[in-house]
Scaffold this active site. Structure first.
Site, PDB file in Angstrom:
ATOM      1  N   SER A 202      -1.748  -7.428   6.873  1.00  0.00           N
ATOM      2  CA  SER A 202      -2.433  -6.795   5.736  1.00  0.00           C
ATOM      3  C   SER A 202      -2.905  -7.886   4.782  1.00  0.00           C
ATOM      4  CB  SER A 202      -1.446  -5.868   5.018  1.00  0.00           C
ATOM      5  OG  SER A 202      -1.994  -5.444   3.784  1.00  0.00           O
ATOM      6  N   CYS A 327       8.028   1.168  -2.207  1.00  0.00           N
ATOM      7  CA  CYS A 327       6.956   1.624  -1.319  1.00  0.00           C
ATOM      8  C   CYS A 327       6.892   3.141  -1.232  1.00  0.00           C
ATOM      9  CB  CYS A 327       7.106   1.024   0.066  1.00  0.00           C
ATOM     10  SG  CYS A 327       6.446  -0.636   0.084  1.00  0.00           S
TER      11      CYS A 327
HETATM   12  N1  PLP Z   1       4.198  -2.687   6.587  1.00  0.00           N
HETATM   13  C1  PLP Z   1       4.971  -3.363   5.718  1.00  0.00           C
HETATM   14  C2  PLP Z   1       6.165  -4.094   6.218  1.00  0.00           C
HETATM   15  C3  PLP Z   1       4.644  -3.384   4.360  1.00  0.00           C
HETATM   16  O1  PLP Z   1       5.427  -4.049   3.508  1.00  0.00           O
HETATM   17  C4  PLP Z   1       3.492  -2.676   3.927  1.00  0.00           C
HETATM   18  C5  PLP Z   1       3.148  -2.620   2.486  1.00  0.00           C
HETATM   19  O2  PLP Z   1       3.979  -2.744   1.628  1.00  0.00           O
HETATM   20  C6  PLP Z   1       2.713  -1.996   4.878  1.00  0.00           C
HETATM   21  C7  PLP Z   1       3.105  -2.023   6.203  1.00  0.00           C
HETATM   22  C8  PLP Z   1       1.481  -1.255   4.486  1.00  0.00           C
HETATM   23  O3  PLP Z   1       0.432  -2.149   4.245  1.00  0.00           O
HETATM   24  P1  PLP Z   1      -0.851  -1.716   3.374  1.00  0.00           P
HETATM   25  O4  PLP Z   1      -0.382  -1.628   1.957  1.00  0.00           O
HETATM   26  O5  PLP Z   1      -1.830  -2.834   3.581  1.00  0.00           O
HETATM   27  O6  PLP Z   1      -1.347  -0.439   3.918  1.00  0.00           O
END
Ligand code: PLP
Length: 384
Positions: A202, A327
């Site tokens: 990302s 999150c």
């Molecule tokens: N996977 C992990 C381990 C993350 O920490 C995050 C975001 O915090 C994501 C996926 C999701 O990414 P995005 O915010 O770019 O959609």
């Protein structure tokens, strides 16, 4: 302000924004158009892809530009699972990010997949023997993240890849937190991800804009696309390409410091910070694996205190951090990661995560640790 929430997001590096600007303004052509402006945009997109492919040591055609980690995880997992004729069995762990957990839930509910969840111990470690026992002739995919976004624990990917490939299953890793901190060369022997089938990155975790990202899917593995349309991105992701964000992402990646040296630098800072916190805050308990962990993530529980209150107290002292459950979009629920590690809900609710950036120095971490001790004293009713 001392910003220690870099695992949540990072500022866009100026070079990335500058590189993106022309592709939003004067050079706004559609890369599918055959006129000069279109060709120019296509060239920029190709350059961005090639630059990232060099960094990951993979063919440029194995990379799909996405809108970030969530889309990348959805694409790799759903795309590979639906297109893989081996069967409807997937292996993962409950410590994964919601982008993985919810995708697996979707596959289970809507497409009749069966998910085997590997146990994790109190530090978030899986056991390779458990994985070997869980693999079946109909296992199509194993998806396990490289480094956990809350507790920092890393998974032993080389062993995971070897075990899964031995029975013909594919492996995907969510490397969203890993980019810039671990060697992500998929084509080079000896890296944690060498030989992996799919890997998600990302942009906003590494100095590129939110809504940018790239996912590696090895070779010509069949992928069922999520987005149907004009067949862009080698038929794996339709939609007019976001040239500016692809250019910004490639530029931010090029601007990352050398991984090994930088990880060693930050690991030292992190360990000094952890030692400072554990020495000055009696309630603090480090979460995750103390050794096999992300160089820039240090997360603690503070038994008897409220994590959200602590967060506000820290903010008042100029230190910006997240609770472990950041999150979950403002939810006050205890972190699913800590619950999966067997930590009691009332303790899990007290977690606070500190995440360091490439520009963080010891001069910021020492006052941050002192601010934490002060905040804890205040919340415990001992301070001023
Ligand atoms: N996977 C992990 C381990 C993350 O920490 C995050 C975001 O915090 C994501 C996926 C999701 O990414 P995005 O915010 O770019 O959609």
């Amino acid at each position: 302000m001392i910003y220690l929430d870099n695992a949540a997001t990072t500022p866009v590096v100026p070079a990335a924004l500058e590189a993106a600007w022309p592709w939003l303004t004067s050079e706004f052509g559609n890369p599918s158009s055959t006129h000069e402006m279109g060709l120019s945009a296509k060239n920029a997109l190709d350059h961005a892809r090639t630059s990232i492919a060099t960094w990951m040591d993979c063919p440029a055609s194995d990379l799909v530009f996405t809108s970030g980690g969530t889309e990348g995880d959805n694409l790799a997992i759903t795309g590979l699972a639906l297109a893989n004729p081996r069967g409807k069995h997937i292996i993962s762990a409950k410590t994964e990010h919601e982008a993985v957990l919810e995708t697996l839930d979707f596959l289970e509910r809507v497409h009749g997949f069966e998910i085997s969840w590997l146990n994790v111990d109190s530090q978030g470690n899986i056991n390779l023997g458990d994985l070997e026992r869980a693999l079946r002739p109909d296992t199509s995919l194993v998806t396990l993240m490289l480094a956990n976004n809350e507790i920092g624990t890393t998974h032993p990917l080389p062993g995971i890849i070897e075990a899964a490939h031995a029975v013909g299953a594919l492996v995907h890793t969510d490397a969203v937190q890993a980019a810039g901190w671990f060697d992500l060369r998929v084509g080079k022997n000896g890296t944690l991800v060498s030989g992996i089938d799919a890997l998600t990155i990302s942009g906003h975790k590494l100095g590129a804009p939110k809504g940018s990202g790239v996912t590696y899917i090895r070779g010509r593995l069949a992928v069922e696309p999520l987005l149907h349309g004009g067949g862009q991105e080698f038929g794996r992701r339709s939609g007019t390409e976001n040239v500016a964000w692809a250019v910004a992402l490639a530029t931010a990646i090029s601007a990352l410091p050398e991984t090994e040296l930088e990880s060693a630098r930050v690991r030292t800072l992190r360990d000094e910070f952890i030692a400072h916190v554990l020495a000055t805050v009696p309630q603090a308990q480090l979460t995750g694996n103390p050794v096999e962990r992300h160089p820039a993530i240090a997360s603690f529980t503070f038994s008897g205190l409220n994590g959200e209150t602590l967060l506000l107290e820290l903010e008042q002292r100029g230190v910006i951090v997240s609770s472990g459950s950041a999150c979950a979009a403002g939810s006050n629920d205890p972190s699913h990661v800590l619950i999966a590690c067997g930590i009691e809900a009332d303790i899990a609710q007290t977690s606070v995560r500190f995440s360091i950036s490439h520009s963080t120095t010891a001069d910021e971490l020492s006052p941050a640790a002192s601010a934490l001790a002060d905040a804890v004293a205040s919340v415990s009713g001992l301070g001023n």
